[in-house]
Motif scaffolding. Sequence first.
Motif, PDB file in Angstrom:
ATOM      1  N   ARG A  82       0.836  -1.200   0.000  1.00 53.41           N
ATOM      2  CA  ARG A  82       0.000   0.000   0.000  1.00 53.41           C
ATOM      3  C   ARG A  82       0.872   1.252   0.000  1.00 53.41           C
ATOM      4  O   ARG A  82       0.584   2.247  -0.629  1.00 53.41           O
ATOM      5  CB  ARG A  82      -0.945   0.018   1.217  1.00 53.41           C
ATOM      6  N   GLY A 106     -13.321   2.098  -3.432  1.00 51.70           N
ATOM      7  CA  GLY A 106     -13.313   0.803  -2.731  1.00 51.70           C
ATOM      8  C   GLY A 106     -12.251   0.803  -1.646  1.00 51.70           C
ATOM      9  O   GLY A 106     -11.217   0.161  -1.748  1.00 51.70           O
ATOM     10  N   THR A 107     -12.546   1.526  -0.576  1.00 48.81           N
ATOM     11  CA  THR A 107     -11.524   1.766   0.449  1.00 48.81           C
ATOM     12  C   THR A 107     -11.272   0.554   1.353  1.00 48.81           C
ATOM     13  O   THR A 107     -10.233   0.459   1.990  1.00 48.81           O
ATOM     14  CB  THR A 107     -11.908   3.024   1.266  1.00 48.81           C
ATOM     15  N   GLU A 129     -17.198   3.027  -0.816  1.00 47.54           N
ATOM     16  CA  GLU A 129     -17.309   1.598  -0.495  1.00 47.54           C
ATOM     17  C   GLU A 129     -18.726   1.122  -0.789  1.00 47.54           C
ATOM     18  O   GLU A 129     -19.681   1.863  -0.613  1.00 47.54           O
ATOM     19  CB  GLU A 129     -16.947   1.374   0.989  1.00 47.54           C
ATOM     20  N   VAL A 130     -18.837  -0.116  -1.293  1.00 44.08           N
ATOM     21  CA  VAL A 130     -20.164  -0.691  -1.561  1.00 44.08           C
ATOM     22  C   VAL A 130     -20.609  -1.647  -0.457  1.00 44.08           C
ATOM     23  O   VAL A 130     -21.795  -1.838  -0.235  1.00 44.08           O
ATOM     24  CB  VAL A 130     -20.216  -1.507  -2.884  1.00 44.08           C
ATOM     25  N   GLN A 158     -23.359  -0.503  -6.011  1.00 48.89           N
ATOM     26  CA  GLN A 158     -22.400  -1.354  -6.743  1.00 48.89           C
ATOM     27  C   GLN A 158     -22.122  -0.881  -8.166  1.00 48.89           C
ATOM     28  O   GLN A 158     -20.997  -0.892  -8.634  1.00 48.89           O
ATOM     29  CB  GLN A 158     -22.943  -2.781  -6.768  1.00 48.89           C
ATOM     30  N   THR A 160     -21.963   1.906  -9.463  1.00 45.95           N
ATOM     31  CA  THR A 160     -21.294   3.189  -9.672  1.00 45.95           C
ATOM     32  C   THR A 160     -19.800   3.120  -9.383  1.00 45.95           C
ATOM     33  O   THR A 160     -19.355   2.294  -8.611  1.00 45.95           O
ATOM     34  CB  THR A 160     -21.933   4.269  -8.776  1.00 45.95           C
ATOM     35  N   ASN A 180      -7.814  -0.102  -5.657  1.00 42.90           N
ATOM     36  CA  ASN A 180      -7.316  -1.471  -5.625  1.00 42.90           C
ATOM     37  C   ASN A 180      -8.534  -2.319  -5.972  1.00 42.90           C
ATOM     38  O   ASN A 180      -9.326  -2.659  -5.102  1.00 42.90           O
ATOM     39  CB  ASN A 180      -6.792  -1.771  -4.218  1.00 42.90           C
ATOM     40  N   GLU A 213     -15.410  -7.903  -2.350  1.00 47.57           N
ATOM     41  CA  GLU A 213     -14.110  -7.240  -2.292  1.00 47.57           C
ATOM     42  C   GLU A 213     -13.174  -7.715  -3.358  1.00 47.57           C
ATOM     43  O   GLU A 213     -12.430  -6.955  -3.952  1.00 47.57           O
ATOM     44  CB  GLU A 213     -13.431  -7.544  -0.958  1.00 47.57           C
TER      45      GLU A 213
HETATM   46  N1  SAH Z   1      -8.650  -0.442  -0.805  1.00 48.25           N
HETATM   47  C1  SAH Z   1      -8.636  -1.591   0.058  1.00 48.25           C
HETATM   48  C2  SAH Z   1      -9.689  -2.621  -0.318  1.00 48.25           C
HETATM   49  C3  SAH Z   1      -9.533  -3.179  -1.703  1.00 48.25           C
HETATM   50  S1  SAH Z   1     -10.648  -4.515  -2.047  1.00 48.25           S
HETATM   51  C4  SAH Z   1      -7.256  -2.203   0.091  1.00 48.25           C
HETATM   52  O1  SAH Z   1      -6.456  -1.862  -0.760  1.00 48.25           O
HETATM   53  O2  SAH Z   1      -6.980  -3.016   0.946  1.00 48.25           O
HETATM   54  C5  SAH Z   1     -11.775  -3.762  -3.154  1.00 48.25           C
HETATM   55  C6  SAH Z   1     -12.865  -2.997  -2.429  1.00 48.25           C
HETATM   56  O3  SAH Z   1     -13.696  -2.393  -3.399  1.00 48.25           O
HETATM   57  C7  SAH Z   1     -13.759  -3.879  -1.604  1.00 48.25           C
HETATM   58  O4  SAH Z   1     -13.813  -3.394  -0.297  1.00 48.25           O
HETATM   59  C8  SAH Z   1     -15.121  -3.819  -2.295  1.00 48.25           C
HETATM   60  O5  SAH Z   1     -16.189  -3.919  -1.387  1.00 48.25           O
HETATM   61  C9  SAH Z   1     -15.033  -2.472  -2.947  1.00 48.25           C
HETATM   62  N2  SAH Z   1     -15.875  -2.286  -4.131  1.00 48.25           N
HETATM   63  C10 SAH Z   1     -16.270  -3.199  -5.053  1.00 48.25           C
HETATM   64  N3  SAH Z   1     -17.004  -2.598  -6.011  1.00 48.25           N
HETATM   65  C11 SAH Z   1     -17.061  -1.288  -5.707  1.00 48.25           C
HETATM   66  C12 SAH Z   1     -17.670  -0.138  -6.287  1.00 48.25           C
HETATM   67  N4  SAH Z   1     -18.379  -0.236  -7.400  1.00 48.25           N
HETATM   68  N5  SAH Z   1     -17.502   1.083  -5.688  1.00 48.25           N
HETATM   69  C13 SAH Z   1     -16.796   1.196  -4.549  1.00 48.25           C
HETATM   70  N6  SAH Z   1     -16.214   0.134  -3.950  1.00 48.25           N
HETATM   71  C14 SAH Z   1     -16.343  -1.063  -4.511  1.00 48.25           C
END
Ligand code: SAH
Length: 526
Positions: A82, A106-107, A129-130, A158, A160, A180, A213
């Motif tokens: 990271r 997607g935090t 986050e979704v 989801q 978006t 990520n 995820e």
């Molecule tokens: N950023 C974190 C998590 C990455 S996993 C890290 O690096 O550890 C990917 C994340 O994206 C998951 O938590 C999942 O729930 C989220 N996600 C999946 N589709 C998404 C979307 N359309 N918008 C926002 N988040 C999303």
Amino acid sequence: MALNKSMHPRNRYKDNPPDFAHLASKYPEFQQHVQTSLLGRPVVNFKEPEAVRALTCTLLKEDFGLTIEIPLERLIPTVPLRLNYIHWVEDLIDGQKQLRRGIDIGTGASCIYPLLGATLNGWYFLATEVDDICFNYAKKNVEQNNMSDLIKVVKVPQKTLLMDALKEETEIVYDFCMCNPPFFANQLEAKGVNSRNSRRPPPSSVNTGGVTEIMAEGGELEFVKRIIHDSLKLKKRLRWYSCMLGKKCSLAPLKEELRKQGVPKVTYTEFCQGRTMRWALAWSFYDDVIVPSPPSKKRKLEKARKPLSFTLPEAGLKQLQTKASALSPMEGVTAFLEKSLTELRVLFKRVPCSKQEQSFLLTAVENTWIHGRQRRREQKRQLRELPRAPQSLQNTAATTAPCPSTSDCNAHVNVQEACSPEQNCQAQPEETREEPKEQTEAGLTGTLTVMDSNPKEGLATENNLPLQQPSSPATITPFLFKCLLNVMLEEKDVLVEMHWVEGQNKDLMNQLCTYLKNTLLRSIAK
Ligand code: SAH
């Protein structure tokens, strides 16, 4: 920690991997997960999610003063990877300087990118986050670290990505987005089925992560394409769009997509840490952004810039000059080298240059500088590995090559990249990807603008290689390597340099350099 050498230069773990013994003595919760290896070293079992989580939480506490909680059933981030991404974003936006705004798509439960970015650089973040569980944990992690002023976590639907998250804030220009993405297209991919060839070892760590995820329809390729399409609508609302990739082979189609869409600035990088490799892609619609060079090009440039060289001291040079009836010591050396190269049947072509130096493009088609057993061994290897000059290049004239000398001899080398078929095109669980270094360079093909035969020479067939006259554009010309040979005056001495251009391997150039040096020194000593 095989790949740590290639970590981002500012990554605090680059030359300083976590000291498990020290951390274990300080953090009892972490101590439970530290075992002693057969060699008596403290080790962490990366196949146990609890151990991975304990290490992540401990490092965030120890090195960044962050206290976080992550449920075992959600993705557990690894800190060095990271950090590599955060530092690359800094490179993209010159982000260590002033307040910057970013979006983390997607935090995750950890909210790790915003927490690191805010702690290290004071960046403001919109974190999306979704997943309900992730969203709730992320909010909690922000609050318990008193970061609510800098980090806003939002729950999004989801379907978006960027569009909806930015709907409300129509005025703000963000400096970057990072992501990520869920890597896998389906359960099998997530489990690593088909993800590695039979020679690769099994994953060295566990894939922690819930279904939303790590999985998205179409895998990361489709996910990132959706971000690209949002970016085509949002354009300058963000200075840089970026995304991490779990598979190297996702890079080429995504770069192609960006090219097709006419996106003006595109770059990419690789993140190396532990035994894991990841890749990242970034693009921008701004003309004034700094575009960091991709790593493979940097490596290639660095390698090619380092010439082989030797110096001939003033003392013996006069003799050489007299022998060759030359006007100056430099001309004496040049004449001697031309004679030696002719005898060796190495093709050479003078390249226009300043008065103080002479420059030649050398094409070695057979190894005439090593002898006996060594030569036979070499010949066998050549037969197996002999590269073929691409046909199209042989039509290209030699007239445009500028003086290479100490400046940039790579002006002649057109580096292209390709995703080779051997490349593993499957993502693996976090912290398990091992991409041998050579592989990252295997797709590089150097092409050369010069192909010329010295009319004085017949082409050697002594070693039974399928040699043909290179002057015929219709034929494929084999060569061992090509390099630039520069002869320069340095005060009163003469410096000879050889710059690698392309070919089988640099050792061959090394051998030729040693041969020329020894014959020159021998001749001076006579
Ligand atoms: N950023 C974190 C998590 C990455 S996993 C890290 O690096 O550890 C990917 C994340 O994206 C998951 O938590 C999942 O729930 C989220 N996600 C999946 N589709 C998404 C979307 N359309 N918008 C926002 N988040 C999303």
